[in-house]
Design a protein around this motif. Structure first.
Motif, PDB file in Angstrom:
ATOM      1  N   LEU A  25      -1.180   6.026  -8.558  1.00 17.97           N
ATOM      2  CA  LEU A  25      -1.480   4.664  -8.128  1.00 17.97           C
ATOM      3  C   LEU A  25      -2.231   4.676  -6.798  1.00 17.97           C
ATOM      4  O   LEU A  25      -3.199   3.940  -6.610  1.00 17.97           O
ATOM      5  N   ARG A  26      -1.810   5.535  -5.894  1.00 20.71           N
ATOM      6  CA  ARG A  26      -2.500   5.659  -4.603  1.00 20.71           C
ATOM      7  C   ARG A  26      -3.938   6.115  -4.830  1.00 20.71           C
ATOM      8  O   ARG A  26      -4.866   5.616  -4.190  1.00 20.71           O
ATOM      9  N   SER A  27      -4.144   7.049  -5.746  1.00 22.14           N
ATOM     10  CA  SER A  27      -5.493   7.521  -6.064  1.00 22.14           C
ATOM     11  C   SER A  27      -6.354   6.397  -6.637  1.00 22.14           C
ATOM     12  O   SER A  27      -7.548   6.301  -6.329  1.00 22.14           O
ATOM     13  N   LEU A  28      -5.771   5.550  -7.467  1.00 21.26           N
ATOM     14  CA  LEU A  28      -6.508   4.400  -7.999  1.00 21.26           C
ATOM     15  C   LEU A  28      -6.911   3.445  -6.880  1.00 21.26           C
ATOM     16  O   LEU A  28      -8.034   2.927  -6.860  1.00 21.26           O
ATOM     17  N   ILE A  29      -5.995   3.198  -5.951  1.00 22.27           N
ATOM     18  CA  ILE A  29      -6.301   2.321  -4.806  1.00 22.27           C
ATOM     19  C   ILE A  29      -7.435   2.922  -3.986  1.00 22.27           C
ATOM     20  O   ILE A  29      -8.393   2.228  -3.613  1.00 22.27           O
ATOM     21  N   SER A  51      -5.821   1.371 -16.703  1.00 21.17           N
ATOM     22  CA  SER A  51      -5.139   2.583 -16.216  1.00 21.17           C
ATOM     23  C   SER A  51      -3.673   2.308 -15.910  1.00 21.17           C
ATOM     24  O   SER A  51      -2.791   3.083 -16.291  1.00 21.17           O
ATOM     25  N   ILE A  52      -3.418   1.219 -15.221  1.00 24.13           N
ATOM     26  CA  ILE A  52      -2.042   0.858 -14.857  1.00 24.13           C
ATOM     27  C   ILE A  52      -1.234   0.514 -16.100  1.00 24.13           C
ATOM     28  O   ILE A  52      -0.075   0.918 -16.233  1.00 24.13           O
ATOM     29  N   LEU A  53      -1.845  -0.206 -17.024  1.00 23.86           N
ATOM     30  CA  LEU A  53      -1.162  -0.589 -18.262  1.00 23.86           C
ATOM     31  C   LEU A  53      -0.726   0.642 -19.050  1.00 23.86           C
ATOM     32  O   LEU A  53       0.412   0.704 -19.536  1.00 23.86           O
ATOM     33  N   TRP A  77      -5.500  -7.029  -9.877  1.00 25.46           N
ATOM     34  CA  TRP A  77      -6.077  -8.068  -9.022  1.00 25.46           C
ATOM     35  C   TRP A  77      -5.726  -7.816  -7.557  1.00 25.46           C
ATOM     36  O   TRP A  77      -6.568  -7.965  -6.671  1.00 25.46           O
ATOM     37  N   ALA A  78      -4.498  -7.429  -7.289  1.00 21.98           N
ATOM     38  CA  ALA A  78      -4.077  -7.176  -5.906  1.00 21.98           C
ATOM     39  C   ALA A  78      -4.838  -6.004  -5.304  1.00 21.98           C
ATOM     40  O   ALA A  78      -5.303  -6.073  -4.159  1.00 21.98           O
ATOM     41  N   ILE A  79      -4.973  -4.932  -6.058  1.00 20.06           N
ATOM     42  CA  ILE A  79      -5.686  -3.754  -5.557  1.00 20.06           C
ATOM     43  C   ILE A  79      -7.151  -4.097  -5.309  1.00 20.06           C
ATOM     44  O   ILE A  79      -7.711  -3.771  -4.254  1.00 20.06           O
ATOM     45  N   GLU A 100      -7.567   5.234   3.399  1.00 16.75           N
ATOM     46  CA  GLU A 100      -6.215   5.797   3.390  1.00 16.75           C
ATOM     47  C   GLU A 100      -5.210   4.829   4.027  1.00 16.75           C
ATOM     48  O   GLU A 100      -4.100   4.662   3.517  1.00 16.75           O
ATOM     49  N   GLU A 101      -5.596   4.211   5.140  1.00 11.98           N
ATOM     50  CA  GLU A 101      -4.706   3.238   5.794  1.00 11.98           C
ATOM     51  C   GLU A 101      -4.466   2.036   4.891  1.00 11.98           C
ATOM     52  O   GLU A 101      -3.336   1.547   4.782  1.00 11.98           O
ATOM     53  N   LEU A 102      -5.516   1.572   4.233  1.00  6.84           N
ATOM     54  CA  LEU A 102      -5.372   0.434   3.334  1.00  6.84           C
ATOM     55  C   LEU A 102      -4.465   0.801   2.163  1.00  6.84           C
ATOM     56  O   LEU A 102      -3.578   0.022   1.798  1.00  6.84           O
ATOM     57  N   ALA A 103      -4.667   1.985   1.595  1.00 10.28           N
ATOM     58  CA  ALA A 103      -3.821   2.422   0.475  1.00 10.28           C
ATOM     59  C   ALA A 103      -2.363   2.506   0.905  1.00 10.28           C
ATOM     60  O   ALA A 103      -1.464   2.073   0.166  1.00 10.28           O
ATOM     61  N   ASP A 104      -2.122   3.041   2.099  1.00  7.35           N
ATOM     62  CA  ASP A 104      -0.746   3.130   2.604  1.00  7.35           C
ATOM     63  C   ASP A 104      -0.132   1.750   2.805  1.00  7.35           C
ATOM     64  O   ASP A 104       1.072   1.563   2.613  1.00  7.35           O
ATOM     65  N   ALA A 105      -0.952   0.777   3.201  1.00  5.74           N
ATOM     66  CA  ALA A 105      -0.454  -0.579   3.425  1.00  5.74           C
ATOM     67  C   ALA A 105      -0.187  -1.321   2.118  1.00  5.74           C
ATOM     68  O   ALA A 105       0.773  -2.087   2.013  1.00  5.74           O
ATOM     69  N   VAL A 106      -1.014  -1.080   1.117  1.00  8.26           N
ATOM     70  CA  VAL A 106      -0.931  -1.814  -0.150  1.00  8.26           C
ATOM     71  C   VAL A 106       0.060  -1.190  -1.134  1.00  8.26           C
ATOM     72  O   VAL A 106       0.736  -1.900  -1.884  1.00  8.26           O
ATOM     73  N   LEU A 107       0.162   0.115  -1.139  1.00  4.34           N
ATOM     74  CA  LEU A 107       0.955   0.821  -2.144  1.00  4.34           C
ATOM     75  C   LEU A 107       2.405   0.332  -2.259  1.00  4.34           C
ATOM     76  O   LEU A 107       2.869   0.074  -3.376  1.00  4.34           O
ATOM     77  N   PRO A 108       3.142   0.164  -1.169  1.00  7.39           N
ATOM     78  CA  PRO A 108       4.534  -0.285  -1.328  1.00  7.39           C
ATOM     79  C   PRO A 108       4.663  -1.646  -2.029  1.00  7.39           C
ATOM     80  O   PRO A 108       5.557  -1.835  -2.859  1.00  7.39           O
ATOM     81  N   THR A 109       3.750  -2.555  -1.731  1.00  6.98           N
ATOM     82  CA  THR A 109       3.794  -3.874  -2.371  1.00  6.98           C
ATOM     83  C   THR A 109       3.503  -3.765  -3.853  1.00  6.98           C
ATOM     84  O   THR A 109       4.181  -4.396  -4.680  1.00  6.98           O
ATOM     85  N   ILE A 110       2.512  -2.969  -4.207  1.00  6.99           N
ATOM     86  CA  ILE A 110       2.165  -2.793  -5.617  1.00  6.99           C
ATOM     87  C   ILE A 110       3.313  -2.128  -6.371  1.00  6.99           C
ATOM     88  O   ILE A 110       3.680  -2.553  -7.470  1.00  6.99           O
ATOM     89  N   LEU A 111       3.899  -1.095  -5.779  1.00 10.59           N
ATOM     90  CA  LEU A 111       5.024  -0.422  -6.423  1.00 10.59           C
ATOM     91  C   LEU A 111       6.201  -1.371  -6.648  1.00 10.59           C
ATOM     92  O   LEU A 111       6.818  -1.361  -7.715  1.00 10.59           O
ATOM     93  N   THR A 112       6.487  -2.195  -5.662  1.00 12.81           N
ATOM     94  CA  THR A 112       7.579  -3.176  -5.787  1.00 12.81           C
ATOM     95  C   THR A 112       7.291  -4.132  -6.934  1.00 12.81           C
ATOM     96  O   THR A 112       8.183  -4.425  -7.749  1.00 12.81           O
TER      97      THR A 112
END
Length: 170
Positions: A72-76, A112-114, A134-136, A152-164
């Motif tokens: 998921l981080r790689s996709l972001i 990919s996510i689906l 849409w969020a990514i 990388e900073e953006l991915a780190d900021a977004v990833l927890p929200t997407i995972l949740t």
């Protein structure tokens, strides 16, 4: 050959000034061959954007099988890379291509996510994949425009929200 011809023509003139006949002539193919592959030049553009974004994903994935979080981080990161490159591109074409590129990115991310969600038996995988894509895409677009943080900073900021969001409800 069609992609190459189309790219060459885009370097010379605007999208609106390019016809299917121009693309066919530049590629040394006939119009019928063009139409065997694409219904119009917009479909060619979508395919070209999709191929380029697919290459960005492959580059970020590195050919390895990764954990869900890492994938998921790689996709972001791929979305950030691709949309940042688009944002830095030529103004002449960017305004025309942005909506198509954003739609292609969302669609490829969603697919990919689906696949990942269905593999893990998630509930409401289609809805979750749509929300995450849409969020990514939105975050990557905003990051590309503002240029306040690295991919990388953006991915780190977004990833927890997407995972949740993806884990919610099973």
């Amino acid at each position: 050959m069609l992609f190459q011809a189309f790219q060459e023509l885009l370097a010379e003139r605007g999208f609106d000034q390019i016809s299917v006949q121009d693309i066919a002539e530049r590629s040394t193919l006939n119009r019928a061959t063009f139409y065997d592959h694409f219904p119009d030049k917009f479909a060619l553009l979508e395919a070209m954007i999709g191929e380029r974004f697919g290459l960005a994903i492959e580059a970020r994935m590195g050919g390895e099988v990764a954990t869900c979080d890492k994938s998921l981080r790689s996709l972001i990161l791929a979305a950030c890379d691709f949309l940042t490159e688009l944002e830095a591109g030529c103004d002449k074409h960017r305004r025309q291509f942005e909506p198509i590129a954003e739609s292609c990115v969302r669609t490829i991310l969603r697919e990919s996510i689906l696949r990942g969600l269905e593999t893990h038996g998630a509930k409401n995988p289609g809805l979750k994949a749509t929300m995450a894509s849409w969020a990514i895409t939105g975050a990557a677009i905003q990051g590309a425009r503002e240029k306040k943080m690295s991919s990388e900073e953006l991915a780190d900021a977004v990833l927890p929200t997407i995972l949740t969001a993806l884990e919610a409800g099973g």
